[in-house]
Write a protein that holds these residues in place. Structure first.
Motif, PDB file in Angstrom:
ATOM      1  N   GLN A 130      28.397  51.785  43.588  1.00 28.97           N
ATOM      2  CA  GLN A 130      29.104  51.156  42.466  1.00 28.97           C
ATOM      3  C   GLN A 130      28.947  49.640  42.477  1.00 28.97           C
ATOM      4  O   GLN A 130      29.748  48.922  41.873  1.00 28.97           O
ATOM      5  N   GLN A 131      27.902  49.160  43.108  1.00 27.72           N
ATOM      6  CA  GLN A 131      27.731  47.714  43.285  1.00 27.72           C
ATOM      7  C   GLN A 131      27.752  46.962  41.964  1.00 27.72           C
ATOM      8  O   GLN A 131      28.493  45.986  41.800  1.00 27.72           O
ATOM      9  N   ASP A 132      26.957  47.382  40.998  1.00 27.32           N
ATOM     10  CA  ASP A 132      26.860  46.650  39.731  1.00 27.32           C
ATOM     11  C   ASP A 132      28.201  46.602  39.009  1.00 27.32           C
ATOM     12  O   ASP A 132      28.599  45.563  38.471  1.00 27.32           O
ATOM     13  N   LEU A 133      28.897  47.719  38.985  1.00 25.23           N
ATOM     14  CA  LEU A 133      30.197  47.789  38.327  1.00 25.23           C
ATOM     15  C   LEU A 133      31.193  46.839  38.970  1.00 25.23           C
ATOM     16  O   LEU A 133      31.906  46.100  38.271  1.00 25.23           O
ATOM     17  N   VAL A 134      31.241  46.826  40.289  1.00 22.72           N
ATOM     18  CA  VAL A 134      32.231  46.013  40.996  1.00 22.72           C
ATOM     19  C   VAL A 134      31.876  44.535  40.924  1.00 22.72           C
ATOM     20  O   VAL A 134      32.747  43.688  40.684  1.00 22.72           O
ATOM     21  N   VAL A 135      30.626  44.204  41.131  1.00 18.79           N
ATOM     22  CA  VAL A 135      30.226  42.794  41.108  1.00 18.79           C
ATOM     23  C   VAL A 135      30.502  42.186  39.735  1.00 18.79           C
ATOM     24  O   VAL A 135      31.050  41.088  39.621  1.00 18.79           O
ATOM     25  N   SER A 136      30.130  42.879  38.691  1.00 19.48           N
ATOM     26  CA  SER A 136      30.352  42.336  37.342  1.00 19.48           C
ATOM     27  C   SER A 136      31.840  42.308  36.999  1.00 19.48           C
ATOM     28  O   SER A 136      32.307  41.410  36.307  1.00 19.48           O
ATOM     29  N   GLY A 137      32.602  43.280  37.501  1.00 25.60           N
ATOM     30  CA  GLY A 137      34.006  43.376  37.146  1.00 25.60           C
ATOM     31  C   GLY A 137      34.921  42.457  37.914  1.00 25.60           C
ATOM     32  O   GLY A 137      36.013  42.127  37.451  1.00 25.60           O
ATOM     33  N   ILE A 138      34.497  42.024  39.097  1.00 25.98           N
ATOM     34  CA  ILE A 138      35.379  41.209  39.938  1.00 25.98           C
ATOM     35  C   ILE A 138      35.345  39.736  39.542  1.00 25.98           C
ATOM     36  O   ILE A 138      36.259  38.969  39.867  1.00 25.98           O
ATOM     37  N   VAL A 180      39.901  45.895  35.993  1.00 23.85           N
ATOM     38  CA  VAL A 180      40.235  45.868  34.564  1.00 23.85           C
ATOM     39  C   VAL A 180      41.165  44.728  34.198  1.00 23.85           C
ATOM     40  O   VAL A 180      41.418  44.484  33.017  1.00 23.85           O
ATOM     41  N   ALA A 181      41.671  44.002  35.188  1.00 25.25           N
ATOM     42  CA  ALA A 181      42.593  42.891  34.918  1.00 25.25           C
ATOM     43  C   ALA A 181      41.827  41.639  34.514  1.00 25.25           C
ATOM     44  O   ALA A 181      40.727  41.373  35.007  1.00 25.25           O
ATOM     45  N   ASP A 182      42.428  40.865  33.620  1.00 24.81           N
ATOM     46  CA  ASP A 182      41.872  39.569  33.251  1.00 24.81           C
ATOM     47  C   ASP A 182      42.380  38.458  34.170  1.00 24.81           C
ATOM     48  O   ASP A 182      41.753  37.412  34.296  1.00 24.81           O
ATOM     49  N   ALA A 183      43.524  38.709  34.791  1.00 29.87           N
ATOM     50  CA  ALA A 183      44.099  37.743  35.734  1.00 29.87           C
ATOM     51  C   ALA A 183      44.805  38.511  36.848  1.00 29.87           C
ATOM     52  O   ALA A 183      45.334  39.604  36.632  1.00 29.87           O
ATOM     53  N   ILE A 184      44.784  37.935  38.044  1.00 25.67           N
ATOM     54  CA  ILE A 184      45.447  38.538  39.201  1.00 25.67           C
ATOM     55  C   ILE A 184      46.368  37.493  39.816  1.00 25.67           C
ATOM     56  O   ILE A 184      45.951  36.350  40.046  1.00 25.67           O
ATOM     57  N   VAL A 185      47.604  37.889  40.070  1.00 24.37           N
ATOM     58  CA  VAL A 185      48.548  37.028  40.768  1.00 24.37           C
ATOM     59  C   VAL A 185      48.870  37.698  42.105  1.00 24.37           C
ATOM     60  O   VAL A 185      49.376  38.819  42.134  1.00 24.37           O
TER      61      VAL A 185
END
Length: 212
Positions: free
Chosen positions: A112-120, A76-81
């Motif tokens: 959950q492949q589709d959810l994770v691939v699109s979300g990452i 759900v993050a737009d950026a990761i540090v």
């Protein structure tokens, strides 16, 4: 925007935490929503043999909080540090496990492949490294690893900050002022322009556009 700061060190008062806190301050000053989590509260298990340990429905069976970290915080993050101390010239094992275990959720057999691939994908990424040694080569390996990880995951690596220190809090005495650099990176996460030209890329002869 949502900014997730992942601290790979279990020491809440360590030098990489000093950088993480500064990056969070910078992101908040730019109006972003910041969440700061410690990996040792989520990740305990290393990647296993998915052919043997997957549940009957294909779900991962490793019994820690990695899935919560991935689904409820990372995706759900737009950026990761990523804030980390340098361990034996690489990233800490707990942080490497975060990437290794993506396989459990991106493989064809993962429910959950589709959810994770699109979300990452399509995230901004910053890296903060605390390191005792100050020669450039000490952190080149882990920097190159993040370059390839973000390329593969279709993310933008917008900056790497390296600070030198050993004793707790000592990084604030680094003459290069990595604490301010981390704060600036947090503030500019979504403003830094990332380019990756190829020979046939159509591009302007100017880097910053036409002068005003």
């Amino acid at each position: 925007m949502k900014v997730l700061i992942l601290s790979a060190s279990p020491r809440a008062d360590g030098n990489s935490h000093t950088l993480a806190r500064a990056a969070g301050e910078g992101a908040r000053s730019a109006g972003h929503d910041v969440e700061h989590v410690f990996l040792d509260e989520y990740v305990d298990r290393m990647l296993g043999n998915c052919r043997l340990c997957r549940q009957s429905d294909g779900a991962c069976s490793l019994d820690d909080r990695y899935e919560t970290l991935l689904l409820d915080h990372i995706l759900v993050a737009d950026a990761i540090v990523y804030a980390m101390p340098l361990y034996f010239y690489g990233m800490p094992a707990r942080l490497k496990t975060v990437f290794d275990r993506l396989f459990c959720y991106t493989a064809n057999s993962a429910p959950q492949q589709d959810l994770v691939v699109s979300g990452i994908m399509d995230k901004k990424v910053g890296v903060l490294i605390s390191c005792e040694e100050n020669y450039v080569g000490a952190t080149q390996g882990v920097t190159a690893q993040f370059q390839e990880l973000t390329r593969y995951l279709r993310q933008d690596l917008v900056g790497v900050v390296v600070g030198n220190g050993n004793s707790r809090g000592e990084i604030a005495r680094d003459p290069a002022d990595p604490v301010s650099c981390a704060r600036d990176l947090g503030a500019r996460l979504f403003d830094i322009r990332v380019t990756d030209y190829r020979l046939d890329t159509v591009r302007s002869p100017r880097v910053w556009g036409e002068p005003t």
